[in-house]
Design a protein around this motif. Structure first.
Motif, PDB file in Angstrom:
ATOM      1  N   MET A  91      19.886  46.114 -10.681  1.00  0.00           N
ATOM      2  CA  MET A  91      19.272  44.987 -11.078  1.00  0.00           C
ATOM      3  C   MET A  91      20.111  44.048 -11.648  1.00  0.00           C
ATOM      4  O   MET A  91      20.425  44.212 -13.016  1.00  0.00           O
ATOM      5  N   ASN A  92      20.297  43.357 -11.283  1.00  0.00           N
ATOM      6  CA  ASN A  92      21.017  42.157 -12.552  1.00  0.00           C
ATOM      7  C   ASN A  92      20.533  40.810 -12.938  1.00  0.00           C
ATOM      8  O   ASN A  92      19.913  39.628 -12.274  1.00  0.00           O
ATOM      9  N   ILE A  93      20.585  41.012 -14.756  1.00  0.00           N
ATOM     10  CA  ILE A  93      19.479  40.017 -15.004  1.00  0.00           C
ATOM     11  C   ILE A  93      20.627  38.706 -15.636  1.00  0.00           C
ATOM     12  O   ILE A  93      19.726  38.192 -16.724  1.00  0.00           O
ATOM     13  N   GLY A  94      21.485  38.819 -15.890  1.00  0.00           N
ATOM     14  CA  GLY A  94      22.421  37.934 -16.148  1.00  0.00           C
ATOM     15  C   GLY A  94      22.633  38.044 -17.762  1.00  0.00           C
ATOM     16  O   GLY A  94      21.999  39.067 -18.375  1.00  0.00           O
ATOM     17  N   PRO A  95      23.305  36.836 -18.378  1.00  0.00           N
ATOM     18  CA  PRO A  95      24.196  37.320 -18.971  1.00  0.00           C
ATOM     19  C   PRO A  95      22.590  36.721 -20.780  1.00  0.00           C
ATOM     20  O   PRO A  95      22.087  36.687 -19.991  1.00  0.00           O
ATOM     21  N   ILE A  96      22.854  37.901 -22.108  1.00  0.00           N
ATOM     22  CA  ILE A  96      21.351  37.187 -22.605  1.00  0.00           C
ATOM     23  C   ILE A  96      22.652  36.475 -24.459  1.00  0.00           C
ATOM     24  O   ILE A  96      23.428  37.502 -24.547  1.00  0.00           O
ATOM     25  N   GLY A  97      22.099  35.390 -24.450  1.00  0.00           N
ATOM     26  CA  GLY A  97      22.623  34.849 -26.060  1.00  0.00           C
ATOM     27  C   GLY A  97      21.201  35.979 -26.686  1.00  0.00           C
ATOM     28  O   GLY A  97      19.992  35.790 -26.087  1.00  0.00           O
ATOM     29  N   VAL A  98      21.507  35.651 -27.686  1.00  0.00           N
ATOM     30  CA  VAL A  98      20.619  35.875 -29.052  1.00  0.00           C
ATOM     31  C   VAL A  98      20.888  34.301 -29.992  1.00  0.00           C
ATOM     32  O   VAL A  98      22.184  34.434 -30.693  1.00  0.00           O
ATOM     33  N   PHE A  99      20.109  33.968 -30.521  1.00  0.00           N
ATOM     34  CA  PHE A  99      19.446  32.450 -31.191  1.00  0.00           C
ATOM     35  C   PHE A  99      18.920  32.923 -32.246  1.00  0.00           C
ATOM     36  O   PHE A  99      17.630  32.888 -31.891  1.00  0.00           O
ATOM     37  N   ARG A 100      19.500  32.900 -33.791  1.00  0.00           N
ATOM     38  CA  ARG A 100      18.003  33.134 -34.838  1.00  0.00           C
ATOM     39  C   ARG A 100      17.945  31.379 -35.511  1.00  0.00           C
ATOM     40  O   ARG A 100      19.263  30.831 -35.974  1.00  0.00           O
ATOM     41  N   ILE A 101      17.315  30.989 -35.937  1.00  0.00           N
ATOM     42  CA  ILE A 101      16.646  29.944 -36.691  1.00  0.00           C
ATOM     43  C   ILE A 101      16.139  29.924 -37.918  1.00  0.00           C
ATOM     44  O   ILE A 101      15.214  31.576 -37.877  1.00  0.00           O
ATOM     45  N   GLN A 102      16.075  29.334 -39.074  1.00  0.00           N
ATOM     46  CA  GLN A 102      15.290  29.632 -40.011  1.00  0.00           C
ATOM     47  C   GLN A 102      14.612  28.663 -39.936  1.00  0.00           C
ATOM     48  O   GLN A 102      14.944  27.523 -40.061  1.00  0.00           O
ATOM     49  N   SER A 103      12.950  28.426 -40.601  1.00  0.00           N
ATOM     50  CA  SER A 103      12.471  27.384 -41.227  1.00  0.00           C
ATOM     51  C   SER A 103      11.426  27.415 -42.197  1.00  0.00           C
ATOM     52  O   SER A 103      10.878  28.710 -41.734  1.00  0.00           O
ATOM     53  N   ASN A 104      12.114  27.213 -43.089  1.00  0.00           N
ATOM     54  CA  ASN A 104      10.740  27.621 -44.295  1.00  0.00           C
ATOM     55  C   ASN A 104       8.705  26.998 -44.264  1.00  0.00           C
ATOM     56  O   ASN A 104       8.513  27.607 -45.084  1.00  0.00           O
ATOM     57  N   ASP A 105       9.101  26.841 -43.317  1.00  0.00           N
ATOM     58  CA  ASP A 105       8.028  25.957 -42.552  1.00  0.00           C
ATOM     59  C   ASP A 105       6.842  27.312 -41.939  1.00  0.00           C
ATOM     60  O   ASP A 105       5.788  26.851 -41.627  1.00  0.00           O
ATOM     61  N   ILE A 106       7.660  27.803 -41.077  1.00  0.00           N
ATOM     62  CA  ILE A 106       6.926  29.451 -41.216  1.00  0.00           C
ATOM     63  C   ILE A 106       6.548  30.015 -42.274  1.00  0.00           C
ATOM     64  O   ILE A 106       7.513  30.975 -42.931  1.00  0.00           O
ATOM     65  N   LYS A 107       5.193  30.262 -42.299  1.00  0.00           N
ATOM     66  CA  LYS A 107       5.169  30.823 -43.541  1.00  0.00           C
ATOM     67  C   LYS A 107       3.181  31.614 -43.132  1.00  0.00           C
ATOM     68  O   LYS A 107       3.160  33.152 -43.937  1.00  0.00           O
ATOM     69  N   LYS A 108       2.731  31.928 -42.229  1.00  0.00           N
ATOM     70  CA  LYS A 108       1.173  32.324 -41.329  1.00  0.00           C
ATOM     71  C   LYS A 108       1.679  33.230 -40.249  1.00  0.00           C
ATOM     72  O   LYS A 108       1.860  32.578 -39.258  1.00  0.00           O
ATOM     73  N   ASP A 109       0.571  33.867 -39.588  1.00  0.00           N
ATOM     74  CA  ASP A 109       0.617  34.667 -38.556  1.00  0.00           C
ATOM     75  C   ASP A 109       0.856  33.112 -37.410  1.00  0.00           C
ATOM     76  O   ASP A 109       0.455  33.492 -36.585  1.00  0.00           O
ATOM     77  N   SER A 110      -0.397  32.190 -37.895  1.00  0.00           N
ATOM     78  CA  SER A 110      -0.648  31.170 -36.647  1.00  0.00           C
ATOM     79  C   SER A 110       0.631  30.887 -36.352  1.00  0.00           C
ATOM     80  O   SER A 110       0.565  30.171 -35.160  1.00  0.00           O
ATOM     81  N   ASP A 111       2.057  30.322 -37.473  1.00  0.00           N
ATOM     82  CA  ASP A 111       2.369  30.115 -37.016  1.00  0.00           C
ATOM     83  C   ASP A 111       3.609  30.595 -36.038  1.00  0.00           C
ATOM     84  O   ASP A 111       3.956  30.131 -35.604  1.00  0.00           O
ATOM     85  N   ARG A 112       3.674  31.862 -36.157  1.00  0.00           N
ATOM     86  CA  ARG A 112       4.200  33.196 -35.449  1.00  0.00           C
ATOM     87  C   ARG A 112       3.224  32.897 -34.751  1.00  0.00           C
ATOM     88  O   ARG A 112       4.282  32.720 -33.058  1.00  0.00           O
ATOM     89  N   ASP A 113       2.373  32.612 -34.349  1.00  0.00           N
ATOM     90  CA  ASP A 113       1.250  33.114 -32.819  1.00  0.00           C
ATOM     91  C   ASP A 113       1.845  31.968 -32.105  1.00  0.00           C
ATOM     92  O   ASP A 113       2.302  31.260 -30.560  1.00  0.00           O
ATOM     93  N   ARG A 114       2.671  30.596 -32.630  1.00  0.00           N
ATOM     94  CA  ARG A 114       2.575  29.076 -31.732  1.00  0.00           C
ATOM     95  C   ARG A 114       3.613  28.766 -31.295  1.00  0.00           C
ATOM     96  O   ARG A 114       3.790  28.460 -30.784  1.00  0.00           O
ATOM     97  N   LEU A 115       5.010  29.516 -32.141  1.00  0.00           N
ATOM     98  CA  LEU A 115       6.142  29.420 -32.161  1.00  0.00           C
ATOM     99  C   LEU A 115       6.718  30.388 -31.105  1.00  0.00           C
ATOM    100  O   LEU A 115       7.269  30.494 -29.950  1.00  0.00           O
ATOM    101  N   GLU A 116       5.845  31.431 -30.858  1.00  0.00           N
ATOM    102  CA  GLU A 116       6.289  32.589 -29.826  1.00  0.00           C
ATOM    103  C   GLU A 116       5.768  31.684 -28.974  1.00  0.00           C
ATOM    104  O   GLU A 116       6.483  31.872 -27.663  1.00  0.00           O
ATOM    105  N   SER A 117       4.395  31.646 -28.133  1.00  0.00           N
ATOM    106  CA  SER A 117       3.790  30.324 -27.286  1.00  0.00           C
ATOM    107  C   SER A 117       4.680  29.771 -26.264  1.00  0.00           C
ATOM    108  O   SER A 117       5.170  29.305 -25.754  1.00  0.00           O
TER     109      SER A 117
END
Length: 89
Positions: A1-27
């Motif tokens: 099965m060919n799933i195509g190319p994969i890019g990886v992008f890393r973003i930093q934000s000092n606003d990410i501090k709590k588990d709720s931030d993690r959950d919100r961004l992941e969603s």
């Protein structure tokens, strides 16, 4: 099965501090078509996104993070050598 190319992008934000931030961004970011995986680290204030670059680009990924209410302080993408390179945000 060919799933195509994969890019990886890393973003930093000092606003990410709590588990709720993690959950919100992941969603929020996982809802973008072409996103394969989202990992948020509240200790390093980073989001690492695996995505299909034939479907979505880094500009759209940055916009989605900002739409979720997080100011981006830096962004980088993975080079062909597998190392992260800084990009303009």
């Amino acid at each position: 099965m060919n799933i195509g190319p994969i890019g990886v992008f890393r973003i930093q934000s000092n606003d990410i501090k709590k588990d709720s931030d993690r959950d919100r961004l992941e969603s929020e970011v996982a809802d973008v078509e072409g996103v394969r995986d989202v990992e948020v680290d509240t200790n390093s204030h980073t989001v690492v996104i695996q995505y299909d670059p034939t479907i979505v680009n880094e500009t759209r990924l940055q916009a989605r993070v900002e739409e979720a209410g997080y100011k981006i302080t830096s962004g980088s993408n993975r080079s062909a050598a597998g190392e992260f390179e800084e990009s303009d945000v």
